[in-house]
Design an enzyme around this catalytic site. Structure first.
Site, PDB file in Angstrom:
ATOM      1  N   CYS A 125       0.835  -1.201   0.000  1.00  0.00           N
ATOM      2  CA  CYS A 125       0.000   0.000   0.000  1.00  0.00           C
ATOM      3  C   CYS A 125       0.874   1.256   0.000  1.00  0.00           C
ATOM      4  CB  CYS A 125      -0.915   0.012   1.222  1.00  0.00           C
ATOM      5  SG  CYS A 125      -1.954   1.493   1.324  1.00  0.00           S
ATOM      6  N   PRO A 126       0.786   2.087  -1.040  1.00  0.00           N
ATOM      7  CA  PRO A 126       1.595   3.314  -1.065  1.00  0.00           C
ATOM      8  C   PRO A 126       1.188   4.325   0.002  1.00  0.00           C
ATOM      9  CG  PRO A 126       0.033   3.293  -2.884  1.00  0.00           C
ATOM     10  CD  PRO A 126      -0.023   1.935  -2.259  1.00  0.00           C
TER      11      PRO A 126
END
Length: 266
Positions: A125-126
């Protein structure tokens, strides 16, 4: 853990910029403009910033907590004995990562961004600049919940400030225009983030109760333990404490990883 990934760093910057902008608008343009002489104003400021505090704590822990990285061996593996090592029943489901050159337990997958294998990896997840894995999924879910709560809270406060009669509001036109502008921007940001995290949260909860990570869904592997009770699966992520304490980001999710890594060296 903190990755030097440009996309992840930008997402973290956007996250905190949005959160602190929401706090600025609520305090300066909602409470101080419409509730300055009301106890509800002080109450809402305290509650809004309490949600922000828990949001930031959950996000920081999701960012810096090791998601379950498997250790690397100092020397390369000898893949010639791979089949013989799998003959034991304890390691029948173990696989080999040719990039990390390690044996990995079931449900562990390689992340091309982290460049490591992660235990029970769901996805990278960025927004937390980290993988969502065995050890930090709880904090990631808490972050999603608090973002949703904060977004809803902000929209409600802005809506009430415009729908209720305000005898204390300034009649100064530039001030009123600025209030309208900030309110509209905050509502749009809150609606966007609120719908976004709600969709991810529903997907995450569904993945937990069906015991199938996002990686496993893509690979069509099916539920890992289809007959395990849903509350047991949830407690594996949130911890063994009472469900009312599952939203507190101060408790640790570190579980005893008593499954030894297969240590075959050249």
């Amino acid at each position: 853990m903190f990755l030097k990934d440009p996309c992840g760093v930008c997402c973290i910057f956007v996250t905190y910029l949005s959160v602190f902008y929401a706090d600025y608008v609520i305090v300066k343009w909602v409470v101080l403009q419409t509730m300055v002489n009301s106890l509800w104003g002080s109450f809402n400021v305290v509650m809004f910033n309490t949600v922000i505090f828990f949001l930031c704590m959950a996000h920081i822990r999701a960012v810096v907590t090791d998601p379950g990285t498997l250790p690397l061996f100092p020397s390369k593996l000898d893949f010639s004995d791979m089949h013989s090592s799998e003959s034991g029943c304890d390691y029948v489901d173990w696989t080999v990562c040719t990039r990390c050159e390690i044996y990995r337990p079931p449900r562990a997958h390689h992340c091309r961004i982290c460049r490591r294998c992660i235990r029970r990896m769901d996805h990278h997840c960025p927004w937390i600049n980290n993988c969502v894995g065995e050890r930090n999924q709880k904090f990631f879910l808490q972050f999603l919940i608090y973002v949703g709560v904060l977004s809803t809270y902000a929209i409600v406060l802005v809506g009430l400030s415009w729908l209720t009669e305000c005898k204390e509001c300034s009649l100064d036109v530039p001030l009123k225009q600025a209030r309208i502008m900030h309110s509209v921007i905050l509502v749009l940001i809150s609606a966007l983030f609120g719908m976004f995290v709600s969709a991810i949260l529903v997907d995450q909860i569904q993945a937990i109760v069906t015991d199938e990570t996002a990686v496993e869904q893509v690979q069509n592997q099916g539920p890992y333990r289809p007959h395990k009770p849903k509350m047991t699966l949830l407690s594996e992520v949130f911890g063994r404490e009472h469900p009312l304490l599952w939203l507190l980001p101060c408790s640790s999710t570190m579980r005893k990883l008593d499954t030894p890594l297969i240590n075959h060296h050249v």
